[in-house]
Design an enzyme around this catalytic site. Structure first.
Site, PDB file in Angstrom:
ATOM      1  N   LYS A  62     -19.639  96.410 -23.188  1.00 25.38           N
ATOM      2  CA  LYS A  62     -20.506  95.853 -24.226  1.00 25.38           C
ATOM      3  C   LYS A  62     -21.699  95.053 -23.708  1.00 25.38           C
ATOM      4  O   LYS A  62     -22.338  94.311 -24.458  1.00 25.38           O
ATOM      5  CB  LYS A  62     -19.721  95.006 -25.247  1.00 25.38           C
ATOM      6  CG  LYS A  62     -18.472  95.640 -25.787  1.00 25.38           C
ATOM      7  CD  LYS A  62     -18.613  97.093 -26.123  1.00 25.38           C
ATOM      8  CE  LYS A  62     -19.462  97.362 -27.344  1.00 25.38           C
ATOM      9  NZ  LYS A  62     -19.636  98.839 -27.515  1.00 25.38           N
ATOM     10  N   HIS A 122     -17.063 100.675 -15.527  1.00 22.35           N
ATOM     11  CA  HIS A 122     -16.895  99.275 -15.970  1.00 22.35           C
ATOM     12  C   HIS A 122     -16.009  98.522 -14.966  1.00 22.35           C
ATOM     13  O   HIS A 122     -15.622  97.381 -15.232  1.00 22.35           O
ATOM     14  CB  HIS A 122     -16.202  99.212 -17.335  1.00 22.35           C
ATOM     15  CG  HIS A 122     -17.031  99.632 -18.503  1.00 22.35           C
ATOM     16  ND1 HIS A 122     -18.366  99.346 -18.633  1.00 22.35           N
ATOM     17  CD2 HIS A 122     -16.686 100.293 -19.642  1.00 22.35           C
ATOM     18  CE1 HIS A 122     -18.804  99.827 -19.794  1.00 22.35           C
ATOM     19  NE2 HIS A 122     -17.810 100.411 -20.408  1.00 22.35           N
ATOM     20  N   SER A 152     -19.384  91.337 -29.339  1.00 20.28           N
ATOM     21  CA  SER A 152     -19.630  92.772 -29.387  1.00 20.28           C
ATOM     22  C   SER A 152     -18.335  93.550 -29.108  1.00 20.28           C
ATOM     23  O   SER A 152     -18.029  94.549 -29.773  1.00 20.28           O
ATOM     24  CB  SER A 152     -20.714  93.135 -28.370  1.00 20.28           C
ATOM     25  OG  SER A 152     -21.012  94.499 -28.431  1.00 20.28           O
TER      26      SER A 152
END
Ligand code: A3P
Length: 309
Positions: A62, A122, A152
């Site tokens: 995010k 990530h 988010s």
């Protein structure tokens, strides 16, 4: 069929079989929570062979991954919009730790991609497949302030059936602070990658800077990629990667992802795209508690974030 319909049909056929209530479980690698399917693939992910000409886009979830992916693609395709529409953005750049059998894993997608490859992860630095360091690849890291990332991520977990239900906000707030969310602690993630920039070919960007001065930051990315953008091309990329344009771009806004995976009526994937939305979520008490904990976890780091513009 248009290429858009084609891509959407492909998404539908790739949809996993899901029980309506069930969401896939998380597992753990070295104390970091990751999708169980990723944990099952772990030895293969760790053996992934990077190439020296790979570019790896790295983010905490995010932090603006989709945004930087679109920017990079537009730079690489020299502003050719048709080429950038060849597939949904999350399919253009293999996500190396992604696994959802029987679909091809992120590793398999990357292996099938002709070089030079642009890949996405990530993962925190300590879990990155070692070959990325050994091959001295280029890394592009985007960091976003923790409070907006948390907000988010919370909304994303509400709408994405492939990740755990976030539960009520106060509960999620505690989980995020403790790093008990997918890909682990935000604090450890940003600190790890911040340090990596001292010894590797890594451009460290901030979401807030990209919001404040997209032109400057896009030029910065282009320079890092060894590309020269003339003014017209630069303006074009700024325009097509703005939040309002990307929100309506079916190749960026995930509208091709089936409802059984992402329910955008709960929260759109392109939600707000602002700096400081945390103020609409954090109570005064939560903010104080967060700041106190943040100071401890970020002590000794010279990494600073802008929390509002
Ligand atoms: P919000 O939920 O705060 O709106 P990721 O791609 O890493 O999953 O990050 C998603 C976040 O980036 C979402 O934040 C999304 O709206 C925001 N985002 C996506 N494209 C953007 C753009 N062009 N400009 C600003 N923010 C963008």
């Amino acid at each position: 069929m248009t290429s858009l319909q084609d891509a959407m049909a492909k998404e539908q056929s790739n949809a996993p079989m899901l029980e309506t209530e069930g969401r896939p479980a998380l597992g753990e690698v070295d104390g970091v929570l990751l999708a169980q399917a990723t944990c099952n693939e772990w030895p293969r992910i760790q053996r992934f062979q990077a190439r020296p000409d790979d570019l790896l886009i790295c983010t905490y979830p995010k932090a603006g991954t989709t945004w930087i992916q679109e920017i990079v693609d537009m730079i690489q395709q020299e502003g050719d919009l048709e080429k950038c529409q060849r597939a949904p953005v999350h399919r253009r750049h293999p996500f190396i730790e992604w696994a959802r059998p029987p679909q091809p894993s992120g590793v398999e997608q990357a292996e099938a991609m002709p070089p030079p490859r642009t890949l996405k992860t990530h993962l925190p630095v300590q879990l990155l497949p070692p070959s990325f360091w050994e091959q001295r690849c280029k890394f592009l890291y985007v960091a976003r302030n923790a409070k907006d990332c948390m907000v988010s991520y919370y909304h994303f977990q509400r709408m994405n059936k492939m990740v755990p239900d976030p539960g009520p906000w106060p509960e999620y707030f505690e989980k995020f602070m403790a790093g008990k969310v997918g890909w682990g602690s935000w604090h450890a993630h940003v600190k790890g990658w911040w340090k990596a920039k001292d010894t590797h070919r890594l451009l460290f960007l901030f979401y807030e800077d990209m919001k404040q001065d997209p032109k400057r930051e896009i030029e910065n990315v282009a320079r890092f990629l060894g590309k020269n953008l003339d003014q017209a091309l630069l303006e074009k990329i700024v325009y097509h990667t703005s939040f309002d344009v990307m929100k309506d771009n079916p190749m960026a806004n995930r509208t091709g992802v089936p409802l059984s995976v992402m329910d955008q009526s709960i929260s759109p994937f392109m939600r707000k795209g602002t700096v400081g939305d945390w103020k609409n979520h954090f109570t005064v008490a939560q903010n104080e508690r967060f700041d106190e904990d943040y100071e401890k976890k970020m002590a000794g780091s010279n990494l600073t974030f802008c929390m509002e513009l």
